[in-house]
Scaffold this motif. Sequence first.
Motif, PDB file in Angstrom:
ATOM      1  N   PRO A 328      27.130  38.443  47.954  1.00 38.61           N
ATOM      2  CA  PRO A 328      27.582  37.521  48.725  1.00 38.61           C
ATOM      3  C   PRO A 328      28.837  37.026  48.204  1.00 38.61           C
ATOM      4  O   PRO A 328      29.584  36.142  48.897  1.00 38.61           O
ATOM      5  CB  PRO A 328      26.671  36.277  48.878  1.00 38.61           C
ATOM      6  N   HIS A 329      28.918  36.945  46.839  1.00 38.80           N
ATOM      7  CA  HIS A 329      30.242  36.622  46.065  1.00 38.80           C
ATOM      8  C   HIS A 329      30.867  37.522  45.429  1.00 38.80           C
ATOM      9  O   HIS A 329      31.739  37.217  44.707  1.00 38.80           O
ATOM     10  CB  HIS A 329      29.736  35.367  44.902  1.00 38.80           C
ATOM     11  N   GLY A 330      30.851  38.974  45.870  1.00 38.38           N
ATOM     12  CA  GLY A 330      31.515  39.890  45.320  1.00 38.38           C
ATOM     13  C   GLY A 330      32.830  40.078  45.842  1.00 38.38           C
ATOM     14  O   GLY A 330      33.246  39.466  46.790  1.00 38.38           O
ATOM     15  N   HIS A 331      33.763  40.370  45.146  1.00 38.43           N
ATOM     16  CA  HIS A 331      35.147  40.360  45.637  1.00 38.43           C
ATOM     17  C   HIS A 331      35.719  41.796  44.748  1.00 38.43           C
ATOM     18  O   HIS A 331      35.457  42.555  43.991  1.00 38.43           O
ATOM     19  CB  HIS A 331      35.894  39.311  45.072  1.00 38.43           C
ATOM     20  N   THR A 332      37.109  42.153  45.116  1.00 40.82           N
ATOM     21  CA  THR A 332      37.544  43.526  44.789  1.00 40.82           C
ATOM     22  C   THR A 332      38.497  43.254  43.702  1.00 40.82           C
ATOM     23  O   THR A 332      38.994  44.126  43.254  1.00 40.82           O
ATOM     24  CB  THR A 332      38.793  43.753  45.998  1.00 40.82           C
ATOM     25  N   GLY A 333      38.634  41.990  42.863  1.00 44.03           N
ATOM     26  CA  GLY A 333      39.232  41.822  41.789  1.00 44.03           C
ATOM     27  C   GLY A 333      38.542  42.008  40.336  1.00 44.03           C
ATOM     28  O   GLY A 333      39.276  41.661  39.478  1.00 44.03           O
ATOM     29  N   ASP A 334      37.365  42.376  40.321  1.00 41.28           N
ATOM     30  CA  ASP A 334      36.513  42.574  39.048  1.00 41.28           C
ATOM     31  C   ASP A 334      35.768  44.066  39.131  1.00 41.28           C
ATOM     32  O   ASP A 334      34.606  44.026  39.861  1.00 41.28           O
ATOM     33  CB  ASP A 334      35.305  41.486  39.321  1.00 41.28           C
ATOM     34  N   PHE A 335      36.449  45.113  38.660  1.00 35.98           N
ATOM     35  CA  PHE A 335      35.830  46.287  38.555  1.00 35.98           C
ATOM     36  C   PHE A 335      34.523  46.286  37.941  1.00 35.98           C
ATOM     37  O   PHE A 335      33.494  47.054  38.059  1.00 35.98           O
ATOM     38  CB  PHE A 335      36.827  47.314  37.955  1.00 35.98           C
ATOM     39  N   ASP A 336      34.278  45.518  36.722  1.00 40.49           N
ATOM     40  CA  ASP A 336      33.305  45.641  35.936  1.00 40.49           C
ATOM     41  C   ASP A 336      31.984  45.079  36.640  1.00 40.49           C
ATOM     42  O   ASP A 336      30.829  45.781  36.481  1.00 40.49           O
ATOM     43  CB  ASP A 336      33.422  44.787  34.927  1.00 40.49           C
ATOM     44  N   ARG A 337      32.034  44.070  37.487  1.00 34.67           N
ATOM     45  CA  ARG A 337      31.170  43.536  38.380  1.00 34.67           C
ATOM     46  C   ARG A 337      30.829  43.986  39.507  1.00 34.67           C
ATOM     47  O   ARG A 337      29.514  44.534  39.971  1.00 34.67           O
ATOM     48  CB  ARG A 337      31.049  41.795  38.412  1.00 34.67           C
ATOM     49  N   TYR A 338      31.924  44.663  40.277  1.00 35.21           N
ATOM     50  CA  TYR A 338      31.797  45.061  41.420  1.00 35.21           C
ATOM     51  C   TYR A 338      32.463  46.203  41.826  1.00 35.21           C
ATOM     52  O   TYR A 338      33.771  46.431  42.413  1.00 35.21           O
ATOM     53  CB  TYR A 338      32.205  43.966  42.571  1.00 35.21           C
ATOM     54  N   PRO A 339      32.288  47.583  40.941  1.00 37.33           N
ATOM     55  CA  PRO A 339      33.056  48.609  41.103  1.00 37.33           C
ATOM     56  C   PRO A 339      33.154  49.290  42.386  1.00 37.33           C
ATOM     57  O   PRO A 339      34.280  49.844  42.565  1.00 37.33           O
ATOM     58  CB  PRO A 339      32.249  49.669  40.014  1.00 37.33           C
TER      59      PRO A 339
END
Length: 667
Positions: A328-339
């Motif tokens: 629910p708090h995923g975003h496209t600016g963090d490859f490590d957390r949300y590849p």
Amino acid sequence: MRLNRFDLRAAVAAVLVSLLAGVVGTSQAAPPELDNQKCLSCHAAGKMAIAVPGADGESRELHTVPPDAFAQGVHAKMDCVACHVDITDNAETDHAHRRDPARKAKDCAACHEEMWERAKQDGTAKDRSRLGVVADNIAAYKESFHARKNADDPTRPNASCDECHSSHGFNVPPKDSPQHAEWRLGVPETCGKSCHEESLETFTESIHGEAIFQKKDAKAAVCSDCHSAHAVGNTSLAPFKLAVTAECGNCHEENFKSYKATYHGQINTLGYAYTAKCFDCHGSHDVLAVKNPDSKVHPDNRMKTCKECHNGKKDLPEAPPGFASFQPHGHTGDFDRYPQMWLANQLMVQLLIGTFGFFWLHTLLWFWRELRDRQQGKVRPHVRADAPGLAGDRLAGKHFRRFSATWRIAHLSFALSLMILTLTGIPLFYPDAPWAAPLMKALGGPQVAGTVHRVNAVIFASVFFWHLAYVAVKLARNWKDFRIFGPTSLVPGLQDGKDFIAMLRWFFGKGERPVFDRWTYWEKFDYWAPFWGVTIIGVSGLLMWASTLTATFLPGWVFNVAAIFHSEEAFLAVVFLFTVHFFNNHFRPDKFPLEVVMFTGSMPIAEYRREHALEYERLMKSGELEKYIVDAPSQPMALGSRILGFTLIVAGLTLLTLVAIGFFSSH
């Protein structure tokens, strides 16, 4: 103590005046006013407790006033009796006050409202703006939950001004001052110890309470941040739920931004409170850190939390396992957390930049060259109407049948369903846009808009799959004569590459304008683009539509990725169609303002000869041109086609404008 002559005369005069006042005035003289010093002689904090009869018949202790706090408060320059106007004795000899039943003590709201009205009347309102703020707070309080009659004692409200503000020592320190920080730290106890003891107990154990009571962090959330100070509303109603979610965002900006990008947040932003909000997942007074095993959003507890809403009741099926891994708090600016989200966004961004960069440049060059040719008086090359095989006079007023009724119906169905899909989808894509909430309301709300959206998605997909079946049948019947890279094929070939290069040479004045066969290279792109678009939009939309089935077999991050593909591909389709496609077919100088061939099915033979000169020549030589020659559309047909065409163009440009406003207001 001896009195001099002057003092004696003054004393005698005072007695005479007093006696005269008793005769001329009321039958009973009013006692001298109580001053603050006399009041504090009994009511000052630290004095010996004095018990007096209470309203319920039981004895109660006198209300005490801290002298230091009173001296520093905003009311320090006022006399006690300015508010307690019902007290009529001097309290020098009596243990109990004498009260005038005809005079009622002033309440805070009435006094401040009277002061504000007086300031407006005498023209000092601008210099006393703080009074206006207080007046607004009073108006909010009167509509609040606190102002309602207390259920146990209807003679008083749930909470009055002095219960929260302590009128004898009230003084909100300036913001950003150490005193203001200290004041904020005391807000939870003010609310909790007076009325909300259970909430205070829960809050104390929460991550917010820990920050307030243990870390002394005045920036942490206190009661008034979520519930407001004066407009305290019913927590079960939509206005409060929407407002408190926005309040969370004041501190948790990044998380709030990512939440708003989800379906839950989009619906909430549009003003509807039925989807999950911050407190539904994280709790309210009992918010705990994610790593805390007791937190509602701890990995071990997420399924239970999801099932509080997705419980199999009403319209929400029971939450499947995949819901627990949704971000629910995923975003496209963090490859490590949300590849997965990062990769999906990179793919779509590059596709958008590449497509728009290429075709917008192509459009601008085309427009510029066509204007230059007109300025220089150049005419387009074409095959002569009187070429061998067909006399010119036989073509006068005739049309060339280019599209059958089946193609035209399919095109219209495709166009209408796409525009409705755009209309019902963009409020979710741009929920913060100024037009989004009114548009969603006009559509009947998210449920109605969602139903309309899905119905048109089925229509859109049906037209697409019908076309595939139609083409398959045609190929099966004529497979012996079909040439995959032939002049009538829509499959891009080497000739299209040559045509594109020739077009570029013409753009830069290095060659003549090329002539084309049945299909131009941009028409072939228009034809094949929906194969990609329908696949991406359709599959991603279907995954989100059948969310319960999807999450039964796939992890929750699939929804995050599907939302990116669905929205970005829809953006690509809408902007491309209403800019590039409209220009190629309607807005280029030799077509402006409207091309109606897709509505009438035919075009004037002279225009056809210019646009598709190679096919015209080939058909003439083969003797097949005659079977494509038809009469011009009837007047009603021509007029209706123009009305329909202009209506669709206006609708498309309106949607494009809404998208542009939404895009630029959100970036």
